[in-house]
Design an enzyme around this catalytic site. Sequence first.
Site, PDB file in Angstrom:
ATOM      1  N   ASP A  94      25.995 -41.984  26.694  1.00 32.68           N
ATOM      2  CA  ASP A  94      26.510 -41.663  25.358  1.00 32.68           C
ATOM      3  C   ASP A  94      25.765 -40.517  24.695  1.00 32.68           C
ATOM      4  O   ASP A  94      25.702 -40.423  23.472  1.00 32.68           O
ATOM      5  CB  ASP A  94      26.459 -42.922  24.480  1.00 32.68           C
ATOM      6  N   GLU A  95      25.192 -39.622  25.490  1.00 35.33           N
ATOM      7  CA  GLU A  95      24.411 -38.526  24.927  1.00 35.33           C
ATOM      8  C   GLU A  95      24.546 -37.305  25.820  1.00 35.33           C
ATOM      9  O   GLU A  95      24.527 -37.450  27.048  1.00 35.33           O
ATOM     10  CB  GLU A  95      22.928 -38.906  24.930  1.00 35.33           C
TER      11      GLU A  95
END
Lengths: 381, 392
Positions: A94-95
């Site tokens: 998620d990054e």
Amino acid sequence: MDAFFTSVEQLDNLQLRGKPVFVGGTGPRGVVAAASYEARKFGCHSAMPSAVAKRLCPQAIFVRGRFDRYRELSDRVFAIFDDFTPLVQPLSIDEAFLDVTGSQPLLGPAVEIAERIRARILAETGLTASVGVAPNKFLAKLASDMDKPDGLTIITPDRVQEILDPLPIGRMWGIGPAAEKRLHKLGLRTFAQLREIDPIALRSSLGSWGERASRLARGEDDRPVVCDREAKSVGHETTFHADLNDADDVRAVLLQLTEDTARRLRRKGRSARSVTCKIRFGDYETITRSHTLDAPTNTTSGLWEAARTIFDTWAALSFRPVRLIGVSTSGLLDHADPQLPLFGDPDAARQTAIDTASDAINARFGKGAVRRARTLKDRPT
Amino acid sequence: MKVVCDRASLLEAINLVSGVVATRTPRPQLTCVKLTAAKEGKGGTLTLTATDAEISLRLRVDNVDVEQPGETLIPADKLRQIISAEDNEPTLTLEASGDTVDIRGEDAHFKVYGHPPEEFPAVAEFKAAVSGSGGNPPAKAVFKHPAKSLSEVIARTIFATARENTRYAINGVLLSRDGKKLEMVATDGRRLALCRATLTEKDGPSVKCIIPTKALTLLQRLLGSAQGDVDIAITDNQIFFNISQGESGADESAVLASNLVEGAFPPYEDVIPKDNDKMVHVDRDVLFSAVRRAALLTNEESRGVRLSFTGQDNRLDLSSRAPEMGEANIQVDLTDYKGEDVSIGFNPGFITDALKVISDPDVIIELKKENKPGLIRSGDDFVYVVMPVTLQ
């Protein structure tokens, strides 16, 4: 993404919205994989033992992770990035870092691009993201953490020193608790203090690493955004609530992890050349054993044969109670093996058919809807 | 036990038996080498025995001064390190008392803790294997073959074995004896090497067995400079090789025994093509050099080298291409290409592997089409089948 796992759970389940939620295991060894912002108010955070989190926030709801769902949403978010720049470096599920230097003439200033990405993520997934816009990776990462959740922070070159100087040294890239302690001993607590020290003196007391720290303290970071999208390995592992002392029980779990791994490989359309098993014991000693396949494969049976051989070879000689078991595949190929086999494998077509059918069933009725009988608790012997 | 032994001979012997010693085992005895000192006539011998429970090796060192016969069990690794490190000593004295061994040189004294020798598993002797003993029936087949030829047959096949295939049967080399014919076959599922030799004895039962690659690697080292014949005995589940120094066949100076690989060897006769209609003679060294150069522009992703044979120009073009790296083209003139033009991709390593073990400069290549096996021959005794790779 903001509290990604729990945000997904709150997105999918109205009952969870606005409430403290944890994703993670609830067993004696359970760990919090993610905590919603509601739970973070109570001092809870990811990587905290679940028992501690429960004590801090007894009203929180524990949810089992649905990693296939997280991955699905992650894929959608990463697909949005692709519309803005080809230079995307994923940091985790998620990054990511995006280098939009070359996109600006076409798509407008970086800040505008950031706003558009945030808006599209919200519109297409219902999730919020925090973005940092800055001249380099170190500052961008710092900026993205400054206004969470749902924030946009811009660090322009003229504000770098003003923002960095008061920050505690522990916020620096690559400084963990141990390094932080060493710096504290030297009397260094903030970025400003570190910046004022002569880099050469820092180098003599901290090694080559000191020089880098000194540059980071000035907000200098020249590492490029490397878009290595292709995963180097695909695998799964699991920790048991209590050490498993029956080799058959461990083998059954290993089979299930292998099934999951094989399914993920097939979904990505990739094949693996090597299989590695990871075994951790109660005392945290960890061993890994690898097996290189003669031909790359993504069939469950082919990967399991390798994983089982590794496990059985180890277990036959030196089995002892297992805390964690994992399997991973590497040497990944995007295409089928170009090398033709000498002996046609009459079983290969059947195994592929089994995999295709079970993948379709699991996709429709949920993971584990159909699985090998040996992975069941009351498995046939 | 007390012996005085030439250090160089001892080092050579311990290096050889160390190849057998088990590394990962819960039985510490299997990490040891057993030393047995015996007086024989005027001189004495020291026999080193090691086993990993699958393979065992017994190696005799002659011309040892045996002051007191006996036996001892000592960690192989330490013994090897000590013998190797004592490189200023012409001789070493080994003396065992209880479970410890004292090793003495001019200025050094090592005391190494071992194990009671009776804890070491029994290792069958060659003669006992031939005649049968301890409830084991006599060997199914016993024959002999010159060491030099045996070594050559092994070298020409062993490279093609699978390394750690889960189909265990191909992690070994198939040996078959039928009348005067001795044949070895190895495959990793993508290429296959077959080598034949003629036995001196024509009578004897036909026999087929699969020998683990590790055993043959060790045998190769033992055969090294051996002259004369190697005696071979095959039982239901083991194979024994007796390598004599000098001529006498009964002399058990080195005996290697190995469990056989269980399971069925794949039906290799079916995959040796018989209808390859394109044929050409090439010079071994010319082809080797061409393939090796073309392989320079291949990588993990594109491992194939394309071989294009054209009849009109009587020419072979080798080409390769690696994304983001470049391309290579090598031309080889042919003299007698027969058949239609054909273009086929191969893993270059598979071709050079075979060319390395061919001693005859004349090599025959036979092909059919781009997705059918290619054949490489040398003389009447070497056949190599290699499956192509598909190239984009």
